[in-house]
Structures are given as structure tokens and as C-alpha cells.
Write a protein that holds these residues in place. Structure first.
Motif, PDB file in Angstrom:
ATOM      1  N   TYR A  20       0.827  -1.209   0.000  1.00 21.21           N
ATOM      2  CA  TYR A  20       0.000   0.000   0.000  1.00 21.21           C
ATOM      3  C   TYR A  20       0.860   1.257   0.000  1.00 21.21           C
ATOM      4  O   TYR A  20       1.844   1.345   0.747  1.00 21.21           O
ATOM      5  N   SER A  21       0.436   2.253  -0.773  1.00 19.02           N
ATOM      6  CA  SER A  21       1.092   3.564  -0.727  1.00 19.02           C
ATOM      7  C   SER A  21       0.615   4.320   0.498  1.00 19.02           C
ATOM      8  O   SER A  21      -0.567   4.296   0.823  1.00 19.02           O
ATOM      9  N   VAL A  22       1.548   5.022   1.127  1.00 20.18           N
ATOM     10  CA  VAL A  22       1.173   5.798   2.302  1.00 20.18           C
ATOM     11  C   VAL A  22       0.993   7.278   1.927  1.00 20.18           C
ATOM     12  O   VAL A  22       0.431   8.055   2.677  1.00 20.18           O
ATOM     13  N   GLY A  26       1.732  10.996   4.579  1.00 22.49           N
ATOM     14  CA  GLY A  26       1.930   9.872   5.486  1.00 22.49           C
ATOM     15  C   GLY A  26       3.406   9.533   5.617  1.00 22.49           C
ATOM     16  O   GLY A  26       3.896   9.199   6.693  1.00 22.49           O
ATOM     17  N   PHE A  29       5.032  11.833   8.044  1.00 26.44           N
ATOM     18  CA  PHE A  29       4.652  11.456   9.406  1.00 26.44           C
ATOM     19  C   PHE A  29       5.538  10.323   9.925  1.00 26.44           C
ATOM     20  O   PHE A  29       6.108  10.407  11.011  1.00 26.44           O
ATOM     21  N   PHE A  30       5.665   9.277   9.117  1.00 22.53           N
ATOM     22  CA  PHE A  30       6.421   8.109   9.588  1.00 22.53           C
ATOM     23  C   PHE A  30       7.920   8.388   9.673  1.00 22.53           C
ATOM     24  O   PHE A  30       8.615   7.845  10.531  1.00 22.53           O
ATOM     25  N   TYR A  51      -5.283  18.092  11.432  1.00 21.38           N
ATOM     26  CA  TYR A  51      -5.590  16.688  11.144  1.00 21.38           C
ATOM     27  C   TYR A  51      -4.436  15.755  11.460  1.00 21.38           C
ATOM     28  O   TYR A  51      -3.293  15.992  11.047  1.00 21.38           O
ATOM     29  N   PRO A  53      -4.272  11.284  11.334  1.00 15.51           N
ATOM     30  CA  PRO A  53      -3.093  11.290  10.482  1.00 15.51           C
ATOM     31  C   PRO A  53      -3.149  12.414   9.440  1.00 15.51           C
ATOM     32  O   PRO A  53      -4.231  12.785   8.990  1.00 15.51           O
ATOM     33  N   PRO A  54      -1.946  12.908   9.042  1.00 11.25           N
ATOM     34  CA  PRO A  54      -1.936  13.966   8.035  1.00 11.25           C
ATOM     35  C   PRO A  54      -2.371  13.424   6.678  1.00 11.25           C
ATOM     36  O   PRO A  54      -2.103  12.273   6.360  1.00 11.25           O
ATOM     37  N   ARG A  55      -3.083  14.226   5.941  1.00 11.77           N
ATOM     38  CA  ARG A  55      -3.497  13.841   4.593  1.00 11.77           C
ATOM     39  C   ARG A  55      -3.545  15.101   3.738  1.00 11.77           C
ATOM     40  O   ARG A  55      -3.530  16.214   4.287  1.00 11.77           O
ATOM     41  N   THR A 112      -8.337  16.040  15.406  1.00 15.09           N
ATOM     42  CA  THR A 112      -8.898  14.700  15.196  1.00 15.09           C
ATOM     43  C   THR A 112      -8.194  13.735  16.158  1.00 15.09           C
ATOM     44  O   THR A 112      -7.240  14.117  16.835  1.00 15.09           O
ATOM     45  N   GLN A 115      -5.597   6.861  16.685  1.00 16.69           N
ATOM     46  CA  GLN A 115      -5.928   5.597  17.342  1.00 16.69           C
ATOM     47  C   GLN A 115      -4.698   4.711  17.506  1.00 16.69           C
ATOM     48  O   GLN A 115      -3.869   4.610  16.609  1.00 16.69           O
ATOM     49  N   ILE A 144       3.528   2.272  11.680  1.00 18.02           N
ATOM     50  CA  ILE A 144       2.655   2.568  12.820  1.00 18.02           C
ATOM     51  C   ILE A 144       3.123   1.807  14.063  1.00 18.02           C
ATOM     52  O   ILE A 144       2.874   2.212  15.199  1.00 18.02           O
ATOM     53  N   ARG A 145       3.846   0.713  13.847  1.00 18.63           N
ATOM     54  CA  ARG A 145       4.333  -0.095  14.967  1.00 18.63           C
ATOM     55  C   ARG A 145       5.538   0.533  15.676  1.00 18.63           C
ATOM     56  O   ARG A 145       5.980   0.020  16.705  1.00 18.63           O
TER      57      ARG A 145
ATOM     58  N   TRP B 132      -3.302   3.096   8.740  1.00 20.13           N
ATOM     59  CA  TRP B 132      -3.608   3.800   9.981  1.00 20.13           C
ATOM     60  C   TRP B 132      -4.615   3.076  10.867  1.00 20.13           C
ATOM     61  O   TRP B 132      -4.604   3.243  12.082  1.00 20.13           O
ATOM     62  N   GLY B 246     -10.477   7.967  13.279  1.00 21.05           N
ATOM     63  CA  GLY B 246     -10.206   8.963  14.311  1.00 21.05           C
ATOM     64  C   GLY B 246     -10.844  10.319  14.055  1.00 21.05           C
ATOM     65  O   GLY B 246     -10.747  11.214  14.885  1.00 21.05           O
TER      66      GLY B 246
END
Lengths: 154, 385
Positions: A20-22, A26, A29-30, A51, A53-55, A112, A115, A144-145, B132, B246
Motif C-alpha cells: 500500500y502507498s502511504v 503519510g 509522518f512516519f 488533522y 493522520p496527516p493527509r 482529530t 488511534q 505505525i508499529r 492507519w 479517528g
């Protein structure tokens, strides 16, 4: 009476890998989480909502977002639950270890919720509004981990 | 040329947890044959078909293509719609648009699911953002639990209030021969059942069912010739509010609030609680029966528990909700929203038998899904202006 085993054919054991593309937002962020343990969010130029996660697009205003804002790393529990039922993790095909805390965290400065896991070591301390802080993994890989979980601090 | 649209026939299968006696195509066919019989029509009378399910639940894609023998879709115009939990309501709205457009006079609408054929919780988890959302998400129950927790904190409601909703729906199901679960429970039994995700107990939630539902919609040119008392569609609404979990306003259902306001406005309804006669709410867990009727504007924020405890939504009350037993009693996911629509139609047509609410002039049905999105339909006895 026909037996169920004569009526049901199981699928095979095939594994289907996905990638998957982030996205650019994203990815930033990572990268920040991996290198600096910093949470980066974006602000809408029109409604000023921050916001995470950022988008790239504010859905409400339908405009592009480019202004980066550092939020957290601490925050409060917006809402949460403790998952207690057994189920298969679709990412591994194995049973997910339960119970685990699952929270929507209002990081300081964000509008926002973010999670993630919340530690349930002291279950009774979990409540909406409790302050939490992230625990990062020692070796971070840009996923995310890299955040292991949040823990209640008050 | 826009046409008014009515439901003229409905059909449901025998719903239960496992139907190894039929494959998907045969299951679909059961519902279709019953709907055709109900409307006294034959397959040759049907001009077009709308069908839907959650294809990744069964792991079979393109149901519109592979099920044509069972659906009756051989060499007919047919489209598939899939929108998660709302699928059953979305196929109905799709059918309404096809007939309302004036392009087709009689449209067959099908929703179905064989949840027994896969792992539903795993499949639902893959419906959310892989980067996410997926790490911590545990299917439908986890998100609903977070919603319930926020509602309770905001308004002081308890799991006992929610249990009252579950007791209501499970009692109503006794009147419905199509319900999957037909067993009365007490408040104490709900509260003593295992907690799946705080604050949700096992008896607060819906089962997974195998089943199908079919509905036939007709244009105003032919509807009353097919059925002397059709169920007229007065309006539909659909709202999606978020992409990421979220972003939700936990404790409130924004899509329900916005969509229902649109419907009340369309139909000139000022006091929905007094003007509606019956509701078939897509309510997969008991807390939704509290939160969402507030968002519909039936009662004010935080007022649902009192309203429910006073018996207003029971059979015989001011505004009965889920005479069928609702989703808590039967949940073949891709069919579930269409069952709400069919049950509301039966109420308006006066064909709901043991679960009939007397003298229904106005009914409401809804679909609910995923990131808190909602589809809804307003049904009436009188042909709309």
C-alpha cells in the motif's frame, strides 16, 4: 440427513501479498516518528482544523493542506475500549492476543483523534479524559508499529 | 421524466447462522422467487436488477455476473452496489433511482450474504485503512464500543439502558418468522453475558447470519395495478462523513443527523416522533438504539434512555422500533439494510402479520456501516405529491 462436510468445500491456503502507498503526507509522518519521535499533523488553511493522520485534502473544505504542525506527543483519551473477544488478525491469520486496550487519543494541539493501543496494565486508570503518553520502540522502521502503545500518566 | 416509485413486493429467505444446504446463487433465488410471488409477477416482467453484498466476506467478487441464474438476471440490465453495512439500503436507493428516472418500470433489488463462509471480523477489519486503522481495529465491535463509551461518558447513560434496547428487539423477534434469533432475554441475562469490548456485552450485539432479501419496486405507471396498496417511497438520503476512524465525533452519529434532517425536510415532517408510525432501524448493537434515535431528532441529546424505558418504542408504544426484531435478531450483512426496507414496506402495506403495527401511514428504514455512514428511506401509504 446430509452431513455438513459433504456440503462445504474449503478454499486453499493461498497467501495474497498486498503493498500500500502511504502518500507524501503519510511518509513525512512516519519519517518524523522514526527519526525524531515527533508527531506531525497538517492544518487546513480554511477551517484551521489540525488533522492527524496527516493527509493532503481537508474533506470538509475540499482544499489542499500543506501547513505542518507538531502535535503531542502527549494527549488525552478521547474514547477507548478494551477488546476481550477472540478474533483472527487479518494481517497474520493468527489469533490476536486479547485483552488489549484500544484508544482514540486527542494529541495536544490536534483536532482529530489518533488511534492506537493503550496499555491495560492498570485497567482501572483508563477513562475518557485521562492523560496519556506514547511509548516508542527502540528500533524504529517507519511504520505505525514504531509506536508500541500509549500509557496513562495521571 | 421523473416518476414516483413504490415497493410492490418483498421476499426473504429462511435466515440462520449456517445455510450449507444452498450455495450463494440458490440462496439469492429463494428470496427472488418469494418476492415475485408476493407481487404476482414473473421474471419476464422485470426490467432491471440491482444486487449487492460485501464481496470480500465470501471471497467471491462480481455477484452481479456469477449469480444470474439465481437472480434472474440472464440477459437483463444488472448492476452491483457494495457499500459495507449499508449495502442493503444502498441497493434499495439504487433501485429507487433507476425506477424514479423513468428508465425502468419494474426493478428487482437483491441483498444477500453468507457470513458463515468466511471470517466476518477479519474481513471487516480489511475494509479500513491498511496503514492507519488496521493495526488496532477489531472489526465492527471495536468501533461501536468506542462510540458507546463516549456516549455514556457524555450523557451518563449505562449499559443497563442499552440492555433495555436489546430486551425490546429480542422480544419483538418472537413475532417474526424470518428472524434468525427468536429467544426472549431479560435485562439480567444481557448484563451477565460476557463483555466483548467494554461496555458491550455479548447479548448487546447482532449475530452473523446467512440470508437474502429481495424487493420489487415499480413506477407510478404500473405500481397500483400490481399491488392495490403499494409502499410509496417518499424520499431517500445517504451520508458519509469520514475516511479515517479517528475523525468521528464519538458519541454522536453525524451522518444520521444530517441525512434524517434532509428526509424530514423533503417530506415536510416537523415532529418525527409524532408523525412517524414505525421505524426499522439498522441497529447492530443496543447502544445504537439510544444514540441514533437522538440524532434522528426523535428525542433530545441524552434523552433516549428515559424514552426507551417508558416503553415508547415497544410494540403498542408511541413509536414502535424494530417490530421485526431488528439487526440484533438477524444479520445477513448485505441483506440487512434491505430487510429493514422490506419490513417497513410490509408495515405500510399492512402485510406484517404478527408484527404489524396498526394503521401505519409513515415508516422509516435505515442502513448503517463502517466509518459511521448512514443510508435511509422514508416510506408512506399515500402517493407523494
Amino acid at each position: 440427513m446430509v452431513r455438513p462436510e459433504q456440503l462445504i468445500i474449503a478454499s486453499g491456503d493461498a497467501v495474497q501479498p498486498f503493498a500500500y502507498s502511504v502518500g507524501m503526507h503519510g511518509s513525512r509522518f512516519f519519517t518524523e516518528i522514526r527519526d525524531n519521535c515527533r508527531f506531525m499533523a497538517v492544518r487546513c488553511p480554511r477551517c484551521k482544523k489540525v488533522y492527524i493522520p496527516p493527509r493532503a485534502v481537508c474533506g470538509d473544505c475540499f482544499v489542499e493542506m500543506k501547513e505542518w504542525v507538531e502535535v503531542g506527543p502527549q494527549g488525552v483519551i478521547g474514547t477507548f475500549t478494551i477488546i476481550r473477544f477472540a478474533f483472527l488478525d487479518p494481517e497474520t491469520g493468527r489469533q490476536k492476543p486479547v485483552p488489549y486496550g484500544y484508544g482514540f487519543i486527542k494529541l495536544d494541539g490536534a483536532d482529530t483523534l489518533f488511534q492506537h493501543y493503550i496499555s491495560v496494565e492498570e485497567e482501572k486508570r483508563l477513562r475518557i479524559g485521562a492523560r496519556v503518553a506514547p511509548v516508542f520502540s527502540r528500533e524504529r522502521k517507519g511504520s505505525i508499529r514504531d509506536i508500541e502503545y500509549f500509557k496513562v500518566t495521571d | 421524466m421523473a416518476k414516483r416509485v413504490a415497493i410492490v413486493g418483498t421476499g426473504q429467505t429462511f435466515h440462520t447462522s449456517h445455510r450449507p444446504d444452498v450455495n450463494g446463487q440458490e440462496l439469492i433465488n429463494e428470496a427472488v422467487i418469494r418476492a415475485l410471488n408476493d407481487a404476482d409477477l414473473q421474471m419476464k416482467d422485470i426490467d432491471a436488477i440491482v444486487i449487492g453484498n460485501m464481496d470480500h466476506f465470501e471471497g467471491i467478487n462480481y455477484v452481479d455476473c456469477w449469480s444470474v441464474d439465481g437472480s434472474g438476471g440472464t440477459m437483463k440490465p444488472i448492476i452491483k452496489l457494495t457499500t459495507g453495512g449499508t449495502t442493503g439500503c444502498t441497493v434499495a436507493i439504487g433501485g429507487y433511482h433507476l425506477v424514479g428516472s423513468g428508465m425502468f418500470d419494474r426493478v428487482l433489488i437483491i441483498g444477500w450474504e453468507k457470513n458463515s463462509e468466511s471470517d466476518t471480523t477479519g474481513a471487516i477489519t480489511t475494509a479500513f485503512d491498511p496503514i492507519w486503522d488496521r493495526l488496532v481495529f477489531a472489526g465492527a465491535i471495536s468501533g461501536l464500543a468506542a462510540e458507546a463509551q463516549a456516549y455514556m461518558a457524555r450523557y451518563g447513560a449505562t449499559d443497563r439502558d442499552a440492555a433495555r434496547v436489546s430486551v425490546r428487539d429480542r422480544k419483538h423477534a418472537l413475532n417474526n418468522p424470518h428472524a434468525h434469533l427468536r429467544r426472549e432475554v431479560t435485562l439480567e441475562q444481557v448484563l451477565a453475558s460476557p463483555i466483548l469490548a467494554d461496555p458491550i456485552h455479548l447479548l448487546d450485539v447482532c449475530p452473523r447470519s446467512d440470508g437474502a432479501c429481495a424487493v420489487i419496486m415499480a413506477s407510478e405507471d404500473v405500481a397500483e395495478k400490481i399491488c392495490p396498496q403499494p409502499d410509496w417511497i417518499l424520499g431517500t438520503a445517504a451520508r458519509h462523513s469520514y475516511s479515517y476512524l479517528g475523525d468521528a465525533d464519538y458519541g454522536r452519529l453525524t451522518s444520521m443527523r444530517e441525512g434524517s434532517q434532509e428526509l424530514w425536510k423533503k417530506a415536510g415532517i416537523r415532529e418525527p416522533r409524532k408523525e412517524l408510525d414505525v421505524i426499522e432501524l439498522y441497529q447492530p448493537y443496543s447502544f445504537g438504539g439510544l444514540i441514533w434515535i437522538e440524532d434522528m431528532g426523535l428525542v433530545g441529546p441524552g434523552e433516549a434512555p428515559r424514552y426507551i424505558w417508558d416503553g415508547n418504542t415497544d410494540m403498542g408504544g408511541e413509536l414502535p422500533i424494530n417490530p421485526s426484531g431488528g439487526v440484533i435478531s438477524c444479520n445477513p450483512i448485505g441483506a440487512t439494510g434491505l430487510i429493514r426496507c422490506a419490513e417497513a414496506a410490509l408495515q405500510v402495506m399492512g402485510k406484517a402479520e404478527y408484527r404489524q403495527v396498526p394503521d401505519v401511514k409513515l415508516a422509516f428504514s435505515s442502513g448503517f456501516g463502517g466509518c459511521w455512514w448512514t443510508d435511509m428511506i422514508l416510506h408512506g401509504r399515500k402517493k407523494p405529491h
